[in-house]
Design a protein around this motif. Structure first.
Motif, mmCIF file in Angstrom:
data_model
loop_
_atom_site.group_PDB
_atom_site.id
_atom_site.type_symbol
_atom_site.label_atom_id
_atom_site.label_comp_id
_atom_site.label_asym_id
_atom_site.label_seq_id
_atom_site.Cartn_x
_atom_site.Cartn_y
_atom_site.Cartn_z
ATOM 1 N N PHE A 18 0.831 -1.203 0.000
ATOM 2 C CA PHE A 18 0.000 0.000 0.000
ATOM 3 C C PHE A 18 0.868 1.256 0.000
ATOM 4 O O PHE A 18 0.647 2.179 -0.793
ATOM 5 N N MET A 19 1.869 1.302 0.852
ATOM 6 C CA MET A 19 2.692 2.504 0.972
ATOM 7 C C MET A 19 3.485 2.781 -0.303
ATOM 8 O O MET A 19 3.768 3.931 -0.631
ATOM 9 N N ALA A 20 3.807 1.725 -1.041
ATOM 10 C CA ALA A 20 4.543 1.904 -2.292
ATOM 11 C C ALA A 20 3.728 2.678 -3.323
ATOM 12 O O ALA A 20 4.296 3.246 -4.268
ATOM 13 N N GLN A 21 2.412 2.727 -3.147
ATOM 14 C CA GLN A 21 1.556 3.423 -4.113
ATOM 15 C C GLN A 21 1.059 4.779 -3.603
ATOM 16 O O GLN A 21 0.302 5.457 -4.290
ATOM 17 N N MET A 22 1.474 5.174 -2.420
ATOM 18 C CA MET A 22 1.061 6.471 -1.896
ATOM 19 C C MET A 22 1.855 7.608 -2.555
ATOM 20 O O MET A 22 3.002 7.430 -2.961
ATOM 21 N N LYS A 23 1.242 8.775 -2.631
ATOM 22 C CA LYS A 23 1.908 9.956 -3.176
ATOM 23 C C LYS A 23 3.005 10.433 -2.232
ATOM 24 O O LYS A 23 2.969 10.141 -1.029
ATOM 25 N N PRO A 24 3.981 11.186 -2.742
ATOM 26 C CA PRO A 24 5.015 11.742 -1.860
ATOM 27 C C PRO A 24 4.401 12.637 -0.781
ATOM 28 O O PRO A 24 3.389 13.303 -1.010
ATOM 29 N N LYS A 25 4.994 12.616 0.391
ATOM 30 C CA LYS A 25 4.590 13.446 1.525
ATOM 31 C C LYS A 25 3.107 13.286 1.864
ATOM 32 O O LYS A 25 2.382 14.260 2.039
ATOM 33 N N SER A 26 2.660 12.033 1.917
ATOM 34 C CA SER A 26 1.241 11.772 2.199
ATOM 35 C C SER A 26 1.093 10.874 3.413
ATOM 36 O O SER A 26 1.948 10.044 3.710
ATOM 37 N N VAL A 27 -0.023 11.062 4.108
ATOM 38 C CA VAL A 27 -0.415 10.294 5.281
ATOM 39 C C VAL A 27 -1.687 9.523 4.946
ATOM 40 O O VAL A 27 -2.555 10.038 4.232
ATOM 41 N N ALA A 28 -1.801 8.286 5.433
ATOM 42 C CA ALA A 28 -3.044 7.519 5.286
ATOM 43 C C ALA A 28 -3.514 7.091 6.662
ATOM 44 O O ALA A 28 -2.701 6.674 7.496
ATOM 45 N N VAL A 29 -4.821 7.200 6.893
ATOM 46 C CA VAL A 29 -5.411 6.855 8.192
ATOM 47 C C VAL A 29 -6.522 5.836 7.976
ATOM 48 O O VAL A 29 -7.353 5.985 7.070
ATOM 49 N N PHE A 30 -6.529 4.799 8.846
ATOM 50 C CA PHE A 30 -7.549 3.753 8.781
ATOM 51 C C PHE A 30 -8.115 3.536 10.176
ATOM 52 O O PHE A 30 -7.365 3.377 11.140
ATOM 53 N N ASN A 31 -9.430 3.496 10.272
ATOM 54 C CA ASN A 31 -10.125 3.347 11.541
ATOM 55 C C ASN A 31 -10.806 1.991 11.659
ATOM 56 O O ASN A 31 -11.304 1.434 10.673
ATOM 57 N N SER A 32 -10.868 1.482 12.885
ATOM 58 C CA SER A 32 -11.699 0.309 13.171
ATOM 59 C C SER A 32 -13.169 0.647 13.006
ATOM 60 O O SER A 32 -13.559 1.829 13.031
ATOM 61 N N ASN A 33 -13.991 -0.379 12.850
ATOM 62 C CA ASN A 33 -15.438 -0.178 12.880
ATOM 63 C C ASN A 33 -15.902 0.193 14.279
ATOM 64 O O ASN A 33 -15.230 -0.078 15.275
ATOM 65 N N ASP A 34 -17.084 0.783 14.338
ATOM 66 C CA ASP A 34 -17.758 1.004 15.612
ATOM 67 C C ASP A 34 -18.334 -0.303 16.146
ATOM 68 O O ASP A 34 -18.502 -1.276 15.407
ATOM 69 N N ILE A 35 -18.646 -0.297 17.434
ATOM 70 C CA ILE A 35 -19.538 -1.306 17.998
ATOM 71 C C ILE A 35 -20.926 -0.676 17.988
ATOM 72 O O ILE A 35 -21.149 0.364 18.614
ATOM 73 N N TYR A 36 -21.849 -1.284 17.265
ATOM 74 C CA TYR A 36 -23.143 -0.651 17.030
ATOM 75 C C TYR A 36 -24.154 -1.016 18.119
ATOM 76 O O TYR A 36 -24.300 -2.187 18.469
ATOM 77 N N PRO A 37 -24.860 -0.013 18.665
ATOM 78 C CA PRO A 37 -25.839 -0.268 19.719
ATOM 79 C C PRO A 37 -27.121 -0.882 19.174
ATOM 80 O O PRO A 37 -27.488 -0.670 18.019
ATOM 81 N N VAL A 38 -27.776 -1.658 20.003
ATOM 82 C CA VAL A 38 -29.089 -2.223 19.666
ATOM 83 C C VAL A 38 -30.164 -1.448 20.413
ATOM 84 O O VAL A 38 -31.025 -0.797 19.818
ATOM 85 N N SER A 39 -30.096 -1.468 21.735
ATOM 86 C CA SER A 39 -31.019 -0.738 22.605
ATOM 87 C C SER A 39 -30.520 -0.943 24.024
ATOM 88 O O SER A 39 -29.774 -1.890 24.303
ATOM 89 N N ALA A 40 -30.933 -0.048 24.933
ATOM 90 C CA ALA A 40 -30.458 -0.131 26.320
ATOM 91 C C ALA A 40 -28.934 -0.248 26.309
ATOM 92 O O ALA A 40 -28.258 0.559 25.680
ATOM 93 N N ASP A 41 -28.377 -1.286 26.967
ATOM 94 C CA ASP A 41 -26.921 -1.430 26.958
ATOM 95 C C ASP A 41 -26.466 -2.557 26.029
ATOM 96 O O ASP A 41 -25.326 -3.032 26.126
ATOM 97 N N SER A 42 -27.345 -2.968 25.106
ATOM 98 C CA SER A 42 -27.018 -4.063 24.188
ATOM 99 C C SER A 42 -26.302 -3.545 22.946
ATOM 100 O O SER A 42 -26.591 -2.445 22.463
ATOM 101 N N THR A 43 -25.393 -4.358 22.429
ATOM 102 C CA THR A 43 -24.675 -4.014 21.203
ATOM 103 C C THR A 43 -24.626 -5.219 20.275
ATOM 104 O O THR A 43 -24.785 -6.366 20.700
ATOM 105 N N LEU A 44 -24.406 -4.943 18.996
ATOM 106 C CA LEU A 44 -24.151 -6.011 18.039
ATOM 107 C C LEU A 44 -22.730 -6.538 18.247
ATOM 108 O O LEU A 44 -21.852 -5.803 18.721
#
Length: 430
Positions: A18-44
Motif C-alpha cells: 500500500f505505501m509503495a503506491q502512496m503519493k510523496p509526503k502523504s499520510v493515510a489513516v484507517f479506523n476500526s469499525n464502531d460497535i453498534y448499539p441495539v437498545s439499552a446497553d445491548s450491542t451487536l
C-alpha cells in the motif's frame, strides 16, 4: 479471537504494497469499525473493518492505523493507536492488545494509546501535504449509518482544510483483489470448515426437519472448528423458498420430495468462503430435479474454465449466458422464439437465471475488485449459476470458490465438497 494467530509477515507485506503506491509526503489513516448499539446497553457483535485488518491484523475496536512513508523519522512511518488497556478492562471486557502484544500481531513497533492520536497526527500533518481517506466505494455498497471512518473524515476536513485529499480505496481495490499465498490458505481453511458443515447435513436432513434446525447444525460445526460462524446470513430455502434469491427466514419445514437450496458458508480469521448446494429432502432427486440439477452443474463446470488471466468480467457473463440459454432450451423452459425475441438488456435466460455468475471473494464475501479490469492470477471468484422455476416448486443453485491461476486450469477450493448427484444421494442414504 477463535482463530489461530496469523503470521504478521502478511500484514507487513500488505502495508508495504500500500505505501509503495502512496503519493510523496502523504499520510493515510484507517479506523476500526464502531460497535453498534441495539437498545439499552445491548450491542451487536463487533466486526472489524476489513481494511485496517488487511493492513495490520488488528481485530479490536477503537483502533487507528497511520501510515506515513516519508515521515522525518523511521519510527513515524507506521503507527498504531489503541484503546488503553488495564487490569480493570481485562476483568470486565477481557484482554485487549498491549503495546507489546500489538507488535507481535502487526509488526508495528510504534504503538500509542488512542488519547495521543490528535497530538501525533498534528505533528505528522505539519510534515505532509496529502491525506488518504478511506471511503467505501464498493459497487454493491449501501451505507445508511455514519461510520467511524466517516466521522473522522468530517473532523479531519474541518481541522486541516489546506491539505490535499486522496482516496485509499482505489489502491485497496486492486491490492485486496489479488491474494497472497497466506490469504489463500485462510480462505481454504474457511472452505474446509464449510465442507465439514455440509457433510454433517447430508446425514442429518430428513423429511419434516426444519430449515432452522439445519442452520443450527451448521453453526455448531463451524464454531467447533474455530470459525466465528457464518460468513454471511445463511440461506436455507426448501421448496419454493428457493425462488426467493435472498430468502433468510429459515423457518419452514422441509417436506418430502422437495429440494433445499443451501447458500451457506463459514468464515475463518475474517476471511470468507461462499458455497451453494442443493439437496433432496428425501435423499433422492426426482428425474426432473436431476435434469435441472445437472444442467446447472454443466454451466458451473464450463463457467469455471473461463476464470483465467485476462478474462473480462462483462464478457465472461455474456458467455455464461450463452451456456445457460442452451441448457434452458434443452430443458424446455424457453424456446427458439424466446431467444429470437429477447431484449439485449434482458436476455431470455434471465427469466430463470436472473443474477450474476461470479464475484470477487476474500475478506468480504463480495470482496474488493475492479470489474472493468482483466482477471489476474490469485484472484478468487465464486462461480454460482442457478435455475429457478416457481411453477415447478424448486430452484437450484450450485457455487464453488475458484482461484485464477497464472496458467492452466482454475483451482477449485471446494473441490472436495460433494456436488455430483450420485455422491449426494449416496451420502444422504448411507
Amino acid at each position: 479471537m477463535k482463530y489461530h494467530q496469523i503470521d504478521r509477515d502478511l500484514f507487513i507485506k500488505n502495508r508495504g504494497k500500500f505505501m509503495a503506491q502512496m503519493k510523496p509526503k502523504s499520510v493515510a489513516v484507517f479506523n476500526s469499525n464502531d460497535i453498534y448499539p441495539v437498545s439499552a446497553d445491548s450491542t451487536l457483535p463487533f466486526a472489524q473493518h476489513r481494511d485496517i485488518f488487511y493492513l495490520s491484523g488488528v481485530d479490536q475496536e477503537e483502533s487507528i492505523l497511520l501510515l506515513f512513508p516519508d515521515a522525518p523519522y523511521e519510527h513515524q512511518r507506521e503507527m498504531l493507536f489503541l484503546k488503553e488497556t488495564s487490569e480493570h478492562i481485562a476483568v470486565w471486557e477481557g484482554e485487549k492488545l498491549t503495546k507489546e502484544r500489538a507488535f507481535e500481531v502487526t509488526g508495528i513497533r510504534t504503538v500509542y494509546w488512542l488519547q495521543d492520536f490528535e497530538k501525533v497526527l498534528f505533528e505528522m500533518m505539519t510534515h505532509s501535504e496529502t491525506i488518504y481517506i478511506n471511503t467505501n466505494e464498493h459497487y454493491r455498497a449501501t451505507v445508511a449509518t455514519e461510520t467511524r471512518e466517516a466521522r473522522f473524515v468530517k473532523w479531519w476536513k474541518d481541522k486541516y482544510p489546506a491539505h490535499a485529499v486522496a482516496k485509499s480505496n482505489p489502491i485497496l481495490q486492486r491490492l485486496r483483489s489479488v491474494k497472497e499465498t497466506e490469504e489463500l490458505d485462510l480462505i481454504q481453511k474457511a472452505c474446509n470448515i464449510t465442507e465439514l458443515g455440509f457433510r454433517r447435513l447430508l446425514s442429518f436432513v430428513k423429511p419434516n426437519v426444519t430449515e432452522y434446525e439445519i442452520e443450527a447444525e451448521l453453526i455448531h460445526e463451524f464454531i467447533r472448528n474455530r470459525s466465528r460462524g457464518f460468513a454471511y446470513t445463511p440461506i436455507i430455502a426448501s421448496g419454493n423458498n428457493a425462488n426467493v434469491l435472498h430468502y433468510i427466514e429459515n423457518n419452514q419445514q422441509c417436506k418430502a420430495g422437495d429440494l433445499i437450496l443451501l447458500d451457506v458458508a463459514a468464515e475463518y480469521a475474517n476471511y470468507s468462503s461462499d458455497m451453494s448446494r442443493t439437496i433432496p429432502v428425501s435423499g433422492t432427486f426426482t428425474k426432473r430435479q436431476k435434469e435441472v440439477y445437472n444442467a446447472v452443474l454443466r454451466v458451473k463446470n464450463e463457467a469455471t474454465k473461463m476464470l483465467t488471466t485476462g478474462t473480462l468480467w462483462k464478457q465472461y457473463h455474456i458467455e455464461v449466458g450463452k451456456l445457460m440459454t442452451s441448457e434452458l432450451l434443452g430443458l424446455g423452459l424457453i424456446d427458439t422464439a424466446d431467444v429470437q425475441n429477447e431484449k439485449p438488456e434482458w436476455p431470455a435466460y434471465k427469466k430463470y437465471f436472473m443474477h450474476g455468475t461470479s464475484h470477487h471473494m476474500g475478506l468480504d464475501t463480495h470482496d474488493y475488485g475492479i470489474l472493468t479490469e482483466p482477471m489476474q492470477a490469485n484472484m478468487v471468484f465464486t462461480v454460482e449459476p442457478g435455475i429457478y422455476i416457481p411453477a415447478e416448486g424448486f430452484g437450484i443453485r450450485l457455487e464453488d470458490n475458484i482461484i485464477v491461476q497464472e496458467s492452466g486450469e482454475p483451482f477449485n477450493m471446494m473441490r472436495n465438497i460433494p456436488i455430483e448427484v450420485e455422491e449426494i444421494e449416496e451420502l444422504m442414504n448411507a
